[in-house]
Design a protein around this motif. Structure first.
Motif, PDB file in Angstrom:
ATOM      1  N   ILE A 186       0.867  -1.177   0.000  1.00  0.00           N
ATOM      2  CA  ILE A 186       0.000   0.000   0.000  1.00  0.00           C
ATOM      3  C   ILE A 186       0.898   1.219   0.000  1.00  0.00           C
ATOM      4  CG2 ILE A 186      -0.263  -0.227   2.517  1.00  0.00           C
ATOM      5  CD1 ILE A 186      -2.869   1.399   2.212  1.00  0.00           C
ATOM      6  N   THR A 187       0.643   2.116  -0.934  1.00  0.00           N
ATOM      7  CA  THR A 187       1.465   3.307  -1.064  1.00  0.00           C
ATOM      8  C   THR A 187       0.587   4.549  -1.104  1.00  0.00           C
ATOM      9  OG1 THR A 187       1.435   3.163  -3.484  1.00  0.00           O
ATOM     10  CG2 THR A 187       3.245   2.054  -2.339  1.00  0.00           C
ATOM     11  N   GLY A 188       1.184   5.698  -0.779  1.00  0.00           N
ATOM     12  CA  GLY A 188       0.453   6.948  -0.793  1.00  0.00           C
ATOM     13  C   GLY A 188       1.039   7.918   0.208  1.00  0.00           C
ATOM     14  N   GLU A 189       0.546   9.130   0.189  1.00  0.00           N
ATOM     15  CA  GLU A 189       1.041  10.173   1.089  1.00  0.00           C
ATOM     16  C   GLU A 189       0.852   9.780   2.555  1.00  0.00           C
ATOM     17  OE1 GLU A 189      -0.001  14.819   2.270  1.00  0.00           O
ATOM     18  OE2 GLU A 189      -0.768  13.953   0.401  1.00  0.00           O
ATOM     19  N   GLY A 190       1.928   9.857   3.327  1.00  0.00           N
ATOM     20  CA  GLY A 190       1.846   9.570   4.750  1.00  0.00           C
ATOM     21  C   GLY A 190       1.820   8.096   5.107  1.00  0.00           C
ATOM     22  N   ILE A 191       1.925   7.207   4.121  1.00  0.00           N
ATOM     23  CA  ILE A 191       1.900   5.768   4.368  1.00  0.00           C
ATOM     24  C   ILE A 191       3.337   5.260   4.445  1.00  0.00           C
ATOM     25  CG2 ILE A 191       1.210   3.504   3.471  1.00  0.00           C
ATOM     26  CD1 ILE A 191      -1.145   4.917   2.114  1.00  0.00           C
ATOM     27  N   ALA A 192       3.666   4.586   5.534  1.00  0.00           N
ATOM     28  CA  ALA A 192       5.034   4.111   5.752  1.00  0.00           C
ATOM     29  C   ALA A 192       5.472   3.162   4.643  1.00  0.00           C
ATOM     30  CB  ALA A 192       5.136   3.425   7.108  1.00  0.00           C
ATOM     31  N   LYS A 193       6.734   3.269   4.258  1.00  0.00           N
ATOM     32  CA  LYS A 193       7.276   2.411   3.214  1.00  0.00           C
ATOM     33  C   LYS A 193       7.315   0.956   3.680  1.00  0.00           C
ATOM     34  CE  LYS A 193      11.265   1.965   0.126  1.00  0.00           C
ATOM     35  NZ  LYS A 193      12.604   2.499  -0.234  1.00  0.00           N
ATOM     36  N   GLY A 194       6.992   0.054   2.771  1.00  0.00           N
ATOM     37  CA  GLY A 194       7.083  -1.364   3.079  1.00  0.00           C
ATOM     38  C   GLY A 194       5.819  -2.000   3.623  1.00  0.00           C
ATOM     39  N   ARG A 195       4.759  -1.215   3.817  1.00  0.00           N
ATOM     40  CA  ARG A 195       3.522  -1.804   4.345  1.00  0.00           C
ATOM     41  C   ARG A 195       2.843  -2.678   3.289  1.00  0.00           C
ATOM     42  NH1 ARG A 195      -0.296   2.582   7.037  1.00  0.00           N
ATOM     43  NH2 ARG A 195      -1.637   0.729   7.135  1.00  0.00           N
ATOM     44  N   ARG A 196       2.312  -3.812   3.740  1.00  0.00           N
ATOM     45  CA  ARG A 196       1.595  -4.726   2.853  1.00  0.00           C
ATOM     46  C   ARG A 196       0.288  -5.143   3.519  1.00  0.00           C
ATOM     47  NH1 ARG A 196       4.627  -6.200  -1.413  1.00  0.00           N
ATOM     48  NH2 ARG A 196       3.043  -7.689  -2.073  1.00  0.00           N
ATOM     49  N   ARG A 197      -0.656  -5.500   2.684  1.00  0.00           N
ATOM     50  CA  ARG A 197      -1.966  -5.923   3.171  1.00  0.00           C
ATOM     51  C   ARG A 197      -2.429  -7.198   2.480  1.00  0.00           C
ATOM     52  NH1 ARG A 197      -4.879  -0.008   3.488  1.00  0.00           N
ATOM     53  NH2 ARG A 197      -4.021   0.550   5.521  1.00  0.00           N
ATOM     54  N   LEU A 198      -3.244  -7.942   3.196  1.00  0.00           N
ATOM     55  CA  LEU A 198      -3.896  -9.127   2.647  1.00  0.00           C
ATOM     56  C   LEU A 198      -5.384  -8.821   2.538  1.00  0.00           C
ATOM     57  CD1 LEU A 198      -3.387 -12.084   1.779  1.00  0.00           C
ATOM     58  CD2 LEU A 198      -4.060 -12.758   4.083  1.00  0.00           C
TER      59      LEU A 198
END
Length: 347
Positions: free
Chosen positions: A134-146
């Motif tokens: 998941i990417t976007g403004e204010g979103i920490a690098k490396g986050r993933r979702r299921l």
């Protein structure tokens, strides 16, 4: 689902105690799909190309719906617990802080090129999973979702048939690898399917048990992860320590879907997303003469659900929770690695 409600959330403790907020989540698998490509695309519950289109459309529609808080539009891409939580967020929006309101409208992306798709064979299930960044403004690098997408065939109110996102979880650490057969397909496990000693649907009632009894029944099946400790603490704090004259209790409630979706892992266990609900009731203790509960620190409840009233005699809230868990094949305990909690009603 607004991104505001997919990160860690803190809720202030008050005389009528609001549950501590928690982790949210989303999902997926590698872009390779074996024989789901080319001539054998129809062999899966969905082709890889169509699954990518579903993910792209979800992001597009979700971002647009979040800006205007369009619950009807969201219902064309979400169902179950995910939709219940999104609609609750839209309703509660006027009572959020300016920062929370801004964050809820911030666009996000699920990069399709790097997403991993877990697609079962046609006829084996009516859902598939996606592991995506998941990417976007204010979103920490490396986050993933299921994320679980389910095929809906008779939802006339939401525009008929289509694929809906029904639950989501934050992927932390390194989850076990999802198993694939020689053609690249995964093995789904539904709510009635058994992994080790548990049917996945049992996760719903066992998780509620932590709130209702502190885990008298569930503790034998669940590892004491941070998420489970949160649930136990909610039970222990049901009568707020800040006010000795307020009592409280939990009961089972509806989370919006109250079901489970899993994919078999290489060790014979399963990676599972499921949801459940709890009801939380507060009232004044008889030994203190009863009396009204003060709600001045709970604007979402008082302004949105109680027509601005700042005191009530009895308050009952319903919370929806979506959880991500690793269920072992046997001999070990269920690991709940994260959950997302959302107030859905108060009365």
């Amino acid at each position: 689902m607004s991104q505001r409600r997919l990160g860690p959330t803190a809720r202030a403790a008050t005389a009528v105690a609001v549950l501590a907020g928690a982790l949210a989540a989303c999902s997926g698998s590698d872009g390779s799909a074996g024989s789901q490509e080319g001539d054998k695309a129809a062999s899966g519950v969905i082709s890889l190309a169509d699954a990518r289109s579903v993910l792209r459309n979800y992001v597009k529609v979700n971002n647009a719906a979040n800006v205007t808080r369009d619950a009807e539009r969201t219902a064309t891409i979400e169902s179950g617990a995910m939709l219940a939580q999104s609609q609750a967020g839209f309703r509660q929006y006027p009572a959020w802080s300016a920062q929370e309101q801004k964050r809820s409208k911030t666009p996000f992306s699920y990069p399709v090129e790097s997403a991993r798709f877990y697609i079962p064979r046609k006829g084996a299930a009516d859902f598939f999973m996606v592991d995506t960044a998941i990417t976007g403004e204010g979103i920490a690098k490396g986050r993933r979702r299921l994320i679980v997408f389910k095929s809906v065939v008779d939802d006339k109110a939401a525009g008929g048939k289509g694929w809906r996102a029904v639950t989501v979880g934050e992927l932390t650490g390194k989850p076990p690898a999802v198993a694939k057969d020689s053609d690249g397909f995964t093995t789904p496990v539904g709510a009635t399917g058994k992994v080790g000693s548990l049917s996945l649907g049992e996760l719903v009632g066992l998780s509620q048990d932590f709130y209702v009894t502190g885990g008298k029944k569930a503790a034998a099946s669940f590892a004491d992860t941070a998420s489970v400790k949160d649930w136990k603490k909610a039970y222990a704090d049901r009568a707020p320590a800040t006010d000795k004259c307020v009592d409280g209790e939990y009961a089972a409630g509806s989370g919006g879907g109250d079901t489970a979706y899993g994919m078999k892992t290489g060790d014979g266990g399963a990676l599972v997303l499921y949801d459940f609900g709890v009801q939380y009731k507060n009232w004044g203790k008889a030994e203190c003469g009863g009396g009204d509960l003060k709600l001045k620190n709970l604007p979402v409840i008082s302004e949105i659900y109680l027509d601005g009233r700042t005191s009530v005699t009895i308050l009952t809230r319903t919370e929806s929770l979506m959880a991500l868990a690793v269920v072992p094949p046997s001999g070990k305990k269920v690991q709940v690695t994260g959950y997302k909690e959302q107030l859905t009603s108060a009365q």
